[in-house]
Write a protein that holds these residues in place. Sequence first.
Motif, PDB file in Angstrom:
ATOM      1  N   VAL A  63       0.871  -1.180   0.000  1.00  0.00           N
ATOM      2  CA  VAL A  63       0.000   0.000   0.000  1.00  0.00           C
ATOM      3  C   VAL A  63       0.908   1.230   0.000  1.00  0.00           C
ATOM      4  N   PHE A  64       1.094   1.827  -1.144  1.00  0.00           N
ATOM      5  CA  PHE A  64       1.983   2.975  -1.321  1.00  0.00           C
ATOM      6  C   PHE A  64       3.392   2.693  -0.821  1.00  0.00           C
ATOM      7  N   THR A 100      -3.272  12.859 -11.634  1.00  0.00           N
ATOM      8  CA  THR A 100      -3.871  11.656 -12.202  1.00  0.00           C
ATOM      9  C   THR A 100      -5.082  11.173 -11.405  1.00  0.00           C
ATOM     10  N   ASP A 144      -8.805  10.922  -9.992  1.00  0.00           N
ATOM     11  CA  ASP A 144     -10.125  11.219 -10.524  1.00  0.00           C
ATOM     12  C   ASP A 144     -10.913  11.934  -9.427  1.00  0.00           C
ATOM     13  N   THR A 156      -1.406  -1.225   7.719  1.00  0.00           N
ATOM     14  CA  THR A 156      -1.175   0.018   6.997  1.00  0.00           C
ATOM     15  C   THR A 156      -1.710   1.216   7.806  1.00  0.00           C
ATOM     16  N   VAL A 216     -14.254   2.117   1.287  1.00  0.00           N
ATOM     17  CA  VAL A 216     -13.170   2.983   1.739  1.00  0.00           C
ATOM     18  C   VAL A 216     -12.092   2.982   0.669  1.00  0.00           C
ATOM     19  N   ARG A 217     -11.525   4.144   0.446  1.00  0.00           N
ATOM     20  CA  ARG A 217     -10.547   4.283  -0.609  1.00  0.00           C
ATOM     21  C   ARG A 217      -9.271   4.861  -0.046  1.00  0.00           C
ATOM     22  N   PHE A 218      -8.154   4.210  -0.335  1.00  0.00           N
ATOM     23  CA  PHE A 218      -6.847   4.689   0.100  1.00  0.00           C
ATOM     24  C   PHE A 218      -6.214   5.438  -1.064  1.00  0.00           C
ATOM     25  N   VAL A 219      -5.828   6.668  -0.793  1.00  0.00           N
ATOM     26  CA  VAL A 219      -5.330   7.554  -1.834  1.00  0.00           C
ATOM     27  C   VAL A 219      -4.047   8.192  -1.340  1.00  0.00           C
ATOM     28  N   ALA A 254     -14.701  11.279  -8.826  1.00  0.00           N
ATOM     29  CA  ALA A 254     -15.011  10.027  -8.130  1.00  0.00           C
ATOM     30  C   ALA A 254     -14.676  10.145  -6.644  1.00  0.00           C
TER      31      ALA A 254
END
Lengths: 248, 248
Positions: free
Chosen positions: B93-94, B153, B155, B118, B140-143, B158
């Motif tokens: 994760v990253f 890049t 979105d 994480t 859930v979104r990890f950004v 979204a």
Amino acid sequence: SSGSVVLVGAGPGDPGLLTLRALRALNEADVILHDRLVGAGVLELARRDAERIEVGKQAGQHHTTQDGIHALLLQHARAGRRVVRLKGGDPFVFGRGGEELEFLRAHAIPYEVVPGITAAVACAAYAGVPLTHRDHAQSVRFVTAHCQSSRDTLDWAALAQERQTLAVYMGVAELGVLQARLLEHGRAASTPFALIENGSRPEQRVVTGTLGNLAERALVHAVRSPALLILGEVAALASTLGWFGAPP
Amino acid sequence: SSGSVVLVGAGPGDPGLLTLRALRALNEADVILHDRLVGAGVLELARRDAERIEVGKQAGQHHTTQDGIHALLLQHARAGRRVVRLKGGDPFVFGRGGEELEFLRAHAIPYEVVPGITAAVACAAYAGVPLTHRDHAQSVRFVTAHCQSSRDTLDWAALAQERQTLAVYMGVAELGVLQARLLEHGRAASTPFALIENGSRPEQRVVTGTLGNLAERALVHAVRSPALLILGEVAALASTLGWFGAPP
């Protein structure tokens, strides 16, 4: 003396993926309320004379309702016991841990939380699929599609966007719907997937393919729950980077 | 004799959040290549006579490039050593773990992967913020938003959707841009956030507010890295469910 609750994530089943804090909580527990899916190997690490109560759910069988779980937590904590509420994965990722803490807070029961390795992270590691990748995926999204209502509230257009990894916690029965909706909303049929059955366990299997043949591949290989789906360009790496269990 | 590499996630810093497998790998290591952010407490658990090599990056200072890390992995593994590549959080994760495995595979060095807790999962647990919740967030979104190119890049439309939790791995300097873009793309200014500084460490602080005052609140409270942002309805629960460190 006042009891307390430790909400503990047990990880995906392999006792080696317990954290040191989780192990300590299991060693100090008087009572363990555990989900059905928590592995036997994990429960073996608990204090020998701790009372174990299974509260998990299984389709078509008797199970403890969420209200029933709350009542058990309250009863044992009020009796002065050190209660461990042990959940598969992480309690805050599709684990309803938030609801249990809201109940405990409302009843003034002290608690702590021990995070766990959630299925997406475990399956990714054991299948050799990085969830993010400089070249292929700038974000990863954890989604569940277990029931009709969760599928209806999902934003399928956003899920169908490129350059993100989807990690889908779901039953194998829902794969057909997932495939159809993502294709309808424009995700390319050539998008790779890795479907990981029994991730991190000795019997792990990884089935790979593309979104266009997802449901068919799952059927051909008779994939069964528990399974986790990773969809996105990174999933193609399972073929080269996989290192655990049988090759995909 | 042939060497090998174990790619290990060290979690967010608290040694208690290491997994049992990670601990075993650290006990068996001849050489440990670790990121700068891996806590001293974690490194103390390693075999006493293991060689420790810091390969982390720090703004404005000398650091080992990714190619340099690859070269070190290869050199020590080819010398027959058991190498642990220790990364903060989870390597997939990253964490650029995928790139390191691709390099090892290309050079026929055997490896394993041990997942880690994480930052998003750790911070959520210690701040009392469930990442998903039946009533508030189905995904859930990890950004990450650490650099210009990653922001370009993303979105944003979204990301601005309701009923999802965003967990943003970022520097505090980027909060203003994040706030502006999400508001531009329609996420409500009233969306709650919890900004967690030093998550899971004794010095943890949680700053709460709404998207409309995110950058201002971070400035007023002088929040510094490492910090993780949780944005979404669930973040409001930090005020009632928080249990660790000072109240938000």
